[in-house]
Design a protein around this motif. Sequence first.
Motif, short mmCIF file in Angstrom:
data_model
loop_
_atom_site.label_atom_id
_atom_site.label_comp_id
_atom_site.label_asym_id
_atom_site.label_seq_id
_atom_site.Cartn_x
_atom_site.Cartn_y
_atom_site.Cartn_z
N TRP A 1 81.66 35.19 -3.77
CA TRP A 1 80.63 36.17 -4.12
C TRP A 1 80.96 37.57 -3.62
O TRP A 1 80.63 38.57 -4.28
N ARG A 2 81.65 37.69 -2.49
CA ARG A 2 81.99 39.02 -1.99
C ARG A 2 82.99 39.71 -2.91
O ARG A 2 82.84 40.89 -3.26
N VAL A 3 84.03 38.99 -3.30
CA VAL A 3 85.03 39.55 -4.22
C VAL A 3 84.38 39.91 -5.55
O VAL A 3 84.67 40.96 -6.13
N GLU A 4 83.49 39.05 -6.01
CA GLU A 4 82.84 39.28 -7.30
C GLU A 4 81.93 40.51 -7.25
O GLU A 4 81.88 41.30 -8.20
N GLN A 5 81.20 40.70 -6.15
CA GLN A 5 80.38 41.90 -6.02
C GLN A 5 81.23 43.16 -6.00
O GLN A 5 80.89 44.17 -6.63
N ARG A 6 82.34 43.10 -5.29
CA ARG A 6 83.18 44.28 -5.19
C ARG A 6 83.84 44.63 -6.53
O ARG A 6 84.18 45.78 -6.79
N ALA A 7 84.00 43.63 -7.38
CA ALA A 7 84.68 43.87 -8.66
C ALA A 7 83.95 44.89 -9.51
O ALA A 7 84.58 45.76 -10.14
N TRP A 8 82.60 44.84 -9.56
CA TRP A 8 81.92 45.82 -10.40
C TRP A 8 81.70 47.15 -9.68
O TRP A 8 81.30 48.12 -10.29
N GLU B 1 84.42 48.35 -7.70
CA GLU B 1 85.75 48.92 -7.48
C GLU B 1 86.74 48.64 -8.61
O GLU B 1 87.76 49.32 -8.70
N GLY B 2 86.48 47.65 -9.45
CA GLY B 2 87.45 47.26 -10.48
C GLY B 2 86.78 46.97 -11.80
O GLY B 2 86.18 47.85 -12.43
N VAL B 3 86.86 45.71 -12.23
CA VAL B 3 86.22 45.32 -13.47
C VAL B 3 85.79 43.86 -13.37
O VAL B 3 86.51 43.02 -12.80
N ALA B 4 84.60 43.58 -13.88
CA ALA B 4 84.01 42.26 -13.77
C ALA B 4 83.55 41.77 -15.13
O ALA B 4 83.13 42.56 -15.99
N LEU B 5 83.62 40.45 -15.32
CA LEU B 5 83.11 39.81 -16.53
C LEU B 5 81.98 38.88 -16.13
O LEU B 5 82.16 38.01 -15.27
N LEU B 6 80.82 39.04 -16.77
CA LEU B 6 79.66 38.21 -16.50
C LEU B 6 79.25 37.49 -17.77
O LEU B 6 79.18 38.09 -18.84
N ASN B 7 78.99 36.21 -17.64
CA ASN B 7 78.58 35.39 -18.78
C ASN B 7 77.06 35.21 -18.76
O ASN B 7 76.53 34.49 -17.92
N LEU C 1 73.84 32.60 -29.48
CA LEU C 1 74.56 33.84 -29.22
C LEU C 1 75.41 33.71 -27.94
O LEU C 1 75.04 33.01 -27.01
N PHE C 2 76.54 34.43 -27.92
CA PHE C 2 77.23 34.66 -26.65
C PHE C 2 76.84 36.05 -26.16
O PHE C 2 76.51 36.95 -26.93
N ARG C 3 76.87 36.20 -24.83
CA ARG C 3 76.64 37.50 -24.19
C ARG C 3 77.63 37.64 -23.05
O ARG C 3 77.58 36.88 -22.09
N TYR C 4 78.51 38.60 -23.15
CA TYR C 4 79.46 38.86 -22.07
C TYR C 4 79.33 40.31 -21.64
O TYR C 4 79.42 41.23 -22.47
N GLN C 5 79.11 40.51 -20.36
CA GLN C 5 79.09 41.87 -19.81
C GLN C 5 80.45 42.20 -19.22
O GLN C 5 81.02 41.39 -18.49
N ILE C 6 80.93 43.39 -19.52
CA ILE C 6 82.13 43.95 -18.89
C ILE C 6 81.68 45.17 -18.12
O ILE C 6 81.17 46.13 -18.70
N GLN C 7 81.84 45.13 -16.79
CA GLN C 7 81.26 46.15 -15.93
C GLN C 7 82.25 46.62 -14.89
O GLN C 7 83.13 45.87 -14.47
N GLY C 8 82.08 47.87 -14.44
CA GLY C 8 82.87 48.39 -13.34
C GLY C 8 83.65 49.63 -13.72
O GLY C 8 83.74 50.00 -14.89
N PRO C 9 84.26 50.30 -12.74
CA PRO C 9 85.01 51.52 -13.01
C PRO C 9 86.15 51.35 -14.02
O PRO C 9 86.53 52.32 -14.68
#
Length: 448
Positions: free
Chosen positions: A40-47, A49-55, A158-166
């Motif tokens: 969870w820590r790495v995943e929180q930092r992804a959005w 500092e980097g890029v995250a995918l959420l389903n 439906l599918f829903r995918y979020q792409i988030q982060g810098p």
Amino acid sequence: MTTPSLQDGIDKAGSPVGLLWQPGADPWTPEVVAREYAGWRVEQRAWHEGVALLNLSHHMYDMWIEGPDATRVLAEYGANNFEKFAVGQAKQYVPVTRHGHIVTDGILAREAENAYLLSGVPAAQHWVQYHAEKGGYDVSFTTDPSSAFRPGGGDPKLFRYQIQGPLALDLIGKVFGGPIPETKFFHSTPVTLDGRSFKALRHGMAGQAGYEFIGPWEHAAYVHEAFLRAGEPLGLVQVGALAYTTPSVESGWIPSPVPGVYSDPELAEYRAWLPLFGIEGKRPLNGSYFSPDIEDYYVSPYELGYGKMIHFGHDFHGRDALLAAKQDESLRTKVTLVLDPEDVRRVLGAGDDPGFVLSYARNRVEGADGLVGVTMQTASIDPVGTVLAQTLVDPAHAAPGTEVAVVWGEHPGPGTDPGADLGFPRIRATVQPSPYDRHARTAYRHDA
């Protein structure tokens, strides 16, 4: 056998609070999705500092509302502006009771002139469908429950995918071979990936850039794999169910407030229409704040920060009550509490690390003279370095920097004095603005 109704459950329990109060209830997390992928820590930092995918494909209820009266019924039972609501746009739908208490919000997307998709916690969907059926509106409804409650199982529509982060826009450019058309906040644009058509909704979380991609389930696996493959060089991180629940604490959205439908005698027929085994009958209440009166848990959309969404240029259910609430200076203010890290470790942790904290408990917030507010959602935010709580406090304690204390514990509920000193520990906290994230607070919606 007759399916029990919400009113049946209230009658059997003796009161709405008797039905809903469940000390120690496990906090909700999304269904089907893994609890953690990278931690969870790495995943929180992804959005951050980097890029995250959420389903988001599995845990949301979808209701399609179509017909000549679709706009009319939504406008007559929602406070939003429907005069300025373009096809392809989405809004946070704000339905309220006649007393001005929120039923709960939902994401309402306009798909055609008289066709909408209402998504999220199904209390708002129930509200609209009931009044449409009772009022004889010319409108039809098609519902797709969340995956945990879909009759017979099966896949979502439906599918829903979020792409988030810098790095979100970098990843999107790689997947689609270039940038997608510039899109206003909460508006969508059509996109195509290798002949597969779906839409991109401009939507961020915790103040970060990003899109939510929504389309037919038949394309879900292909689109998901495309993002994973293109995201690998960018360090794409998939976000699991634990971390997914936390960005709302930074971005200032309070999920699933108590619907204001349990006590009004005029809603007895509505409660008899609602099933007991639905969101209204099964979303638990717990925490150190306890009242036997369910109305003490109701909230105004103004307290949730939805004042800008309310449009008085049309007549709607609850309009007079909201006009009065607009002038009510005693309404609580939404703030973020920053919990003292040392107290968090002392009260919640074993050793130096309290681990992952998530709670939807209504915990007492106290000042020098006693109760001043109640928490609505509390979660660990690793990039911040402590636990944050979305909280409603009285106006006198809403200024940033105000020091308060959160009472951490589980009141046993009916049968024990609501104000009894049960020896629960206090966690020091400092009031800060909501949203806590500066970008979410100042610039996030500037182009909405």
